[in-house]
Design a protein around this motif. Structure first.
Motif, PDB file in Angstrom:
ATOM      1  N   MET A  11      42.162  40.984  42.738  1.00 47.25           N
ATOM      2  CA  MET A  11      41.129  41.614  41.914  1.00 47.25           C
ATOM      3  C   MET A  11      39.957  40.643  41.678  1.00 47.25           C
ATOM      4  O   MET A  11      38.783  41.032  41.728  1.00 47.25           O
ATOM      5  CB  MET A  11      41.758  42.037  40.580  1.00 47.25           C
ATOM      6  CG  MET A  11      40.864  42.865  39.716  1.00 47.25           C
ATOM      7  SD  MET A  11      40.430  44.423  40.498  1.00 47.25           S
ATOM      8  CE  MET A  11      38.900  44.786  39.661  1.00 47.25           C
ATOM      9  N   ARG A  42      38.019  40.619  44.877  1.00 46.60           N
ATOM     10  CA  ARG A  42      37.253  41.857  45.112  1.00 46.60           C
ATOM     11  C   ARG A  42      36.098  41.972  44.135  1.00 46.60           C
ATOM     12  O   ARG A  42      34.992  42.344  44.486  1.00 46.60           O
ATOM     13  CB  ARG A  42      38.170  43.073  44.918  1.00 46.60           C
ATOM     14  CG  ARG A  42      39.169  43.260  46.035  1.00 46.60           C
ATOM     15  CD  ARG A  42      40.112  44.366  45.628  1.00 46.60           C
ATOM     16  NE  ARG A  42      41.173  44.583  46.598  1.00 46.60           N
ATOM     17  CZ  ARG A  42      42.282  45.248  46.327  1.00 46.60           C
ATOM     18  NH1 ARG A  42      42.480  45.757  45.125  1.00 46.60           N
ATOM     19  NH2 ARG A  42      43.199  45.420  47.248  1.00 46.60           N
ATOM     20  N   ASP A  43      36.387  41.637  42.873  1.00 52.29           N
ATOM     21  CA  ASP A  43      35.373  41.827  41.842  1.00 52.29           C
ATOM     22  C   ASP A  43      34.177  40.892  42.031  1.00 52.29           C
ATOM     23  O   ASP A  43      33.068  41.192  41.602  1.00 52.29           O
ATOM     24  CB  ASP A  43      35.993  41.586  40.460  1.00 52.29           C
ATOM     25  CG  ASP A  43      35.010  41.884  39.351  1.00 52.29           C
ATOM     26  OD1 ASP A  43      34.664  43.063  39.207  1.00 52.29           O
ATOM     27  OD2 ASP A  43      34.572  40.937  38.675  1.00 52.29           O
ATOM     28  N   ARG A  56      32.844  40.142  44.830  1.00 51.52           N
ATOM     29  CA  ARG A  56      32.100  40.435  46.060  1.00 51.52           C
ATOM     30  C   ARG A  56      30.612  40.674  45.851  1.00 51.52           C
ATOM     31  O   ARG A  56      29.778  40.041  46.479  1.00 51.52           O
ATOM     32  CB  ARG A  56      32.707  41.641  46.779  1.00 51.52           C
ATOM     33  CG  ARG A  56      33.805  41.249  47.718  1.00 51.52           C
ATOM     34  CD  ARG A  56      34.307  42.433  48.478  1.00 51.52           C
ATOM     35  NE  ARG A  56      34.679  43.533  47.618  1.00 51.52           N
ATOM     36  CZ  ARG A  56      35.770  44.272  47.794  1.00 51.52           C
ATOM     37  NH1 ARG A  56      36.595  44.018  48.780  1.00 51.52           N
ATOM     38  NH2 ARG A  56      36.042  45.255  46.994  1.00 51.52           N
TER      39      ARG A  56
END
Lengths: 235, 844
Positions: B9, B12-13, B15
């Motif tokens: 997470m 991904r966060d 990105r």
């Protein structure tokens, strides 16, 4: 049939300056497993606050909420989060997708949180996205999707953990009629297919009519509680 | 807790935010770079000093005395080793006949042998081996280059003209900075008396270098010399002691630079905290959703902690790399001050320390906003509430976090300085500075909210209210930029303060040329040359050398034996250069007693006037008696008056002034001061005098000021170079903070335009905001730096400090322009965006 949600003498007060505002006032009701229930009422009547309390997102000032035979009051915030993760799904009026995650990743979050194997989770998430008609948009970010598409992703996310109960807050409130109808259809279909209990907050009476039961809230009190088969009214 | 999900997470966060995160990271990069560069450099230096310890002294033992060595001392030194080399060091004017230039120089008359370790590096290389045999001189390369001279030309020292055999590039144990105080000239010791410079009045330093034969125990020699020193009054140094002295000096310099560099890192930390704060504010909805679908508060916090930690790690790694590169440049800056050749190598300890400090600072400072994440309620998914993150944290959590930061900072300073008290003072000073800056920013925000006049134009009101509205940059900018400005400006002002005390240029009534060591029989001749040039003599004072025989009827030897004595050794044993006259001069003020200008009766103690600075060091008071040894003749005196002397004037001042009628028959020499109208006439008269009287030394005030300015300039440049890291960090933090509010600003500008604002109005609002921020940040920084300089001046340098307003004004203008540029760069493209695109976009 047993109650999946039991609310007893629920009260929620807020401090506003020196005044105390009672938004939910001594409300009690039970929701049977597998049924659908709409909570309706005018703006500011306390329906969203009630939904938040029922889903364990907020703590009541007094009274209790029993969800899936678990008393929520004594639980810590993290313990309640765990209950939500296992038993609850959410659909919000403003979709509430994580903007930095793709549609697929958004759907996967609840199961990934449990630490489940990514491969299986991914498979189920793709399947759900296909079911809501977004099989070709799995790698799109929320900003690249329309409102209706975002809400469909949210619905897929709500169902991925096979929740026992789904809370929906004005799920069509931000959508046009046609898209709204489609989203409604999806929610009710999946609800039936997955045997989920649905609790829906709306001021759209047409949508409420589709539920087995309608609880009308006014000024923080239950104004009426109508079940479709036996029209019983509580005042 | 599912850690794999948390890491996933976090990845991904991040990105879509990595570009934003890079700016925050840059603050850490710069901070760690400063750290790594300095600590690596410090290690390089320590290793170089340890490797070249023998070259630091050039011998195993150095013995020094201001007078010839006593036979007793020489006998002992002979018993240690036969490998010895004598040296006679003194200052004198030298003349370069090819150019006609004169220069006050540091002369060393050398013998074969020294240096026993290391080598005098010359151009040509063999010159250092041949100059003694060729009866020639070695001269500092810098002065030869400056005058366009080369080996083969000549230098006249006193009455002897030596051929220049080679240019000095490096002498073991001496730093290049030594030559700042006058070029070094090496001549043979043999026949040095022919120069005529060993007459009375010249300050001669006798030195003896020797090596220890195998098996010598340096400790035993040290103890013996210590014992002899009590009665013979000399100084000595051996390798261990020199290494320790140099090591300590280097370590002090490195610690000081390290702390300045550390401030850059702390600024980076503050930048990180403020950036993460803004970042988390944008993430509230995401955190609420995650909490809603079952993420625990710890998981939610861990996501962003991992992001902050990774950011810190990558930043620290890049910083370490940059630091290792900067380290290569540092020797260029300080080589002149360091008496060893600096060997460069990668110090892995420094790199790992930098990495560790960088990550630690990132995490500790990021914890402030991150702790608030735990309190973000899932309920925010249902109701979008304006959340004040800082209010989500309990007082206890905040106190604990501040405590952790204070401990970390003090701990680091303790490691760097090696003293707990100094570390606490550093942390305390920094804390006070930050508190003042933070307090000022609160005042500014409250003031802006309260006092914006309704009658002002819309642009002014809007620009000023930007100072306090949500997502404002006031606190961040005032803290980071303000601290950087305080640091750099304090250095500038202190340098300016020190220079102003010796800057007599332009003061027509003060002398600008002082002539010393004029022998009795030369005085009339020198005075004639001055008058023939149409110049006026300001002072022509006789000087008589003397030593103290007894104080209050107790002999100096006896006083020195008393270990509990209050008088200082130097005051009792030094050679005093006193004058005689019948009145006080402009630079003196009578403090106590009566100044008696002349006496006729030599059978009673002579009334003398003593500088009040000396009273405490000699442990004497008005009326006390002192017997002087004036070149073998005892003269009894008593202190009839005390004077305050303004030593900071370019003329001869004296500790002791005798009345006329006593010292006239004593051997004496003269010092003369005069005022020359121009640099050319000053050089011209110096040449005439030195050619006629080679032993006379001239001190050109203008040249001294230039020398001191150059020396201070070199030191402050090193400090400012490191301090610059703080300014850069401040700018990065500003840019980071401006970027985080970019979307809000663009959106607001578009809204204003949609509502009918002209482009000019929108730009004016932004200019007003940034100009105000720039003015406020520089003013508070400069105010603090003036405060620091005043305190430094008062308590450390004992100088009344008046800030140079030109410097301050220039700094304000420069800083405001910098802030404005960054601010406006941030809103670039604002006018090209169609309103609809902006209003619909969520991430810009």
């Amino acid at each position: 049939m047993s109650n999946i949600l039991q609310v007893n003498n629920l009260t929620r007060e807020f401090k506003s300056g020196s005044k105390i505002l009672t938004v939910v006032n001594d409300i009690s009701f039970g929701i049977e497993e597998g049924t659908s229930c709409a909570i309706v009422g005018p703006s500011g009547s306390g329906k969203t606050t009630l939904l938040g309390l029922c889903a364990g997102l907020d703590r009541p000032s007094s009274g209790e909420v029993i969800l899936q035979n678990i008393k929520l009051n004594p639980l810590s915030e993290d313990e309640r989060a765990s209950v939500r993760n296992k038993h609850v799904g959410f659909v919000f009026q403003t979709f509430q997708l994580v903007p930095t995650l793709t549609a697929l990743e958004n759907v996967m979050v609840p199961l990934e949180l449990r630490g489940e194997a990514t491969k299986d989770v991914r498979k189920r998430a793709v399947q759900l996205l296909e079911e809501v008609g977004l099989g070709d948009r799995t790698h799109h970010y929320p900003t690249q999707l329309s409102g209706g598409e975002q809400q469909r992703v949210a619905i897929a996310r709500a169902f991925i953990n096979e929740p026992k109960i789904l809370f929906a807050d004005e799920p069509t409130g931000n959508l046009d009629t046609e898209t709204g109808d489609h989203v409604e259809e999806l929610i009710f279909d999946l609800n039936q297919k997955e045997h989920t209990t649905l609790i829906l907050v709306t001021h759209d009476l047409e949508l409420a009519e589709k539920c087995d039961r309608i609880i009308k809230i006014k000024n923080g009190l239950v104004d009426s509680d109508i079940t479709k088969e036996k029209a019983s009214v509580t005042k | 807790m599912s850690w794999s999900w948390v890491f996933k997470m976090a990845w991904r966060d991040s990105r879509s935010n990595r570009r934003k995160l890079f700016l925050y990271m840059a603050a850490i990069i710069v901070g760690v770079a400063a750290q790594v560069a300095i600590t690596s450099f410090r290690e390089n230096l320590n290793k170089s000093i340890s490797d070249q310890s023998k070259e630091l002294l050039g011998a195993d033992l150095e013995v020094e005395r201001n007078a010839p060595f006593q036979p007793e001392l020489l006998a002992y030194l002979d018993s240690i080793s036969s490998e010895q080399s004598k040296m006679l060091a003194f200052s004198s004017m030298v003349l370069f006949p090819e150019t006609g230039t004169t220069r006050l120089s540091q002369i060393s008359a050398m013998e074969d042998g020294f240096p026993f370790y290391g080598h005098i590096q010359t151009n040509p290389a063999e010159a250092s081996d041949t100059y003694l045999d060729e009866f020639g001189a070695l001269v500092d390369e810098a002065i030869l280059l400056q005058l366009g001279l080369s080996p083969g030309d000549s230098v006249k020292v006193g009455y002897v003209t030596y051929p220049i055999i080679g240019a000095i590039q490096d002498i073991p144990g001496q730093s290049m900075a030594t030559s700042v105080f006058g070029p070094r000239v090496l001549i043979p010791l043999k026949d040095v008396e022919n120069t005529g410079l060993l007459e009375r009045g010249s300050r001669l330093e006798h030195k003896l270098y020797l090596t220890y034969p195998e098996g010598t125990e340096p400790k035993v020699i040290e103890e013996r010399l210590d014992a002899m020193n009590d009665s013979l009054d000399f100084r000595f140094d051996d390798i261990a002691e020199r290494q320790q002295e140099v090591g300590e000096a280097v370590s002090n310099l490195a610690s000081f630079l390290n702390l300045i560099g550390f401030i850059a890192l702390l600024l980076g930390g503050i930048g990180i905290a403020s950036s993460i704060f803004v970042y988390i504010r944008q993430k509230i909805a995401t955190v609420a959703v995650l909490r809603c679908v079952g993420a625990s508060s710890r998981q939610a916090m861990a996501i962003y902690l991992i992001q902050a930690g990774s950011m810190g790690f990558i930043g620290a790694a890049l910083g370490a790399l940059l630091g290792a590169l900067v380290q290569l440049y540092l020797p260029v800056l300080v080589q002149d001050f360091i008496p060893v050749d600096i060997e460069l190598f990668i110090s892995w300890t420094s790199i790992f320390t930098g990495l560790f400090t960088g990550v630690l600072i990132s995490i500790v400072f990021a914890l402030f906003p991150l702790m608030a994440i735990r309190k973000i309620s899932p309920l925010f998914t249902l109701r979008s509430a304006e959340v004040n993150l800082s209010k989500l944290m309990s007082l206890l959590t905040r106190v604990i976090l501040y405590g952790v930061i204070t401990l970390a900072v003090t701990g680091y300073a303790w490691i760097m300085l090696g003293e707990l008290i100094a570390a606490i003072i550093f942390t305390f000073g920094l804390g006070v500075c930050l508190l003042l800056l933070a307090g000022f920013s609160v005042l500014v925000m409250k003031g802006a909210r309260k006092f914006i006049p309704i009658g002002w134009s819309y642009e002014w009101r809007q620009g000023l209210s930007n100072l306090y509205r949500p997502n404002n940059q006031t606190s961040t900018l005032l803290l980071t930029f303000g601290l950087g400005v305080t640091l750099i400006s304090s250095l500038y002002l202190s340098q300016d303060m020190l220079l102003s005390t010796i800057d007599f240029e332009g003061q027509d009534d003060l002398p600008n040329l002082a002539l010393f060591d004029i022998q009795y029989d030369q005085n009339d001749g020198v005075n004639k040359i001055i008058r023939d040039n149409g110049l006026e003599i300001i002072q022509n004072v006789p000087i008589v050398t003397m030593r103290i025989q007894s104080v209050k009827n107790i002999s100096v030897d006896k006083i020195l034996q008393d270990t509990s004595r209050a008088a200082r050794r130097w005051a009792l044993t030094r050679e005093y250069r006193s004058t005689y006259r019948d009145s006080l001069v402009d630079t003196e003020t009578l403090e106590e007693g009566e100044f008696i200008g002349s006496v006729s009766d030599l059978s009673v103690p002579v009334p003398i006037s003593m500088s009040s600075d000396l009273l405490e060091d000699l442990n004497v008071a008005l009326g006390d008696t002192i017997v002087w040894d004036i070149q073998g003749i005892p003269i009894s005196s008593y202190i009839s008056s005390t004077r305050t002397v303004n030593w900071q004037t370019p003329q001869p001042n004296f500790f002791v002034v005798f009345p006329t009628g006593v010292l006239e028959p004593a051997p004496q020499f003269f010092a003369t001061t005069l005022n020359t109208p121009s640099k050319e006439s000053s050089l011209d008269i110096q040449q005439q005098i030195v050619q006629a009287y080679p032993n006379v030394s001239a001190i050109d005030v203008g040249q001294i000021i230039n020398t001191v300015r150059e020396f201070l300039g070199r030191i402050t440049f090193v400090i400012q170079f490191i301090g610059l890291f703080s300014i850069i960090t401040g700018l990065i933090v500003l840019a980071g903070s401006a970027t985080t509010s970019r979307y809000q600003r663009i959106r607001e500008a578009v809204l204003l335009r949609t509502l009918g604002a002209k482009q000019r109005q929108v730009v004016r609002i932004q200019v007003i905001e940034y100009v105000f921020l720039g003015i406020l940040a520089s003013l508070i920084g400069l105010t603090l730096s003036v405060g620091t300089s005043v305190l430094l001046g008062k308590f450390y340098f004992e100088i009344d400090f008046t800030p140079g307003f030109t410097i301050l004004a220039t700094e304000v203008v420069l800083l405001v322009l910098l802030v404005l540029t960054i601010g406006l760069l941030n809103t670039r493209g604002i006018h090209k965006k169609p309103p609809l695109e902006v209003l619909r976009a969520e991430n810009i």
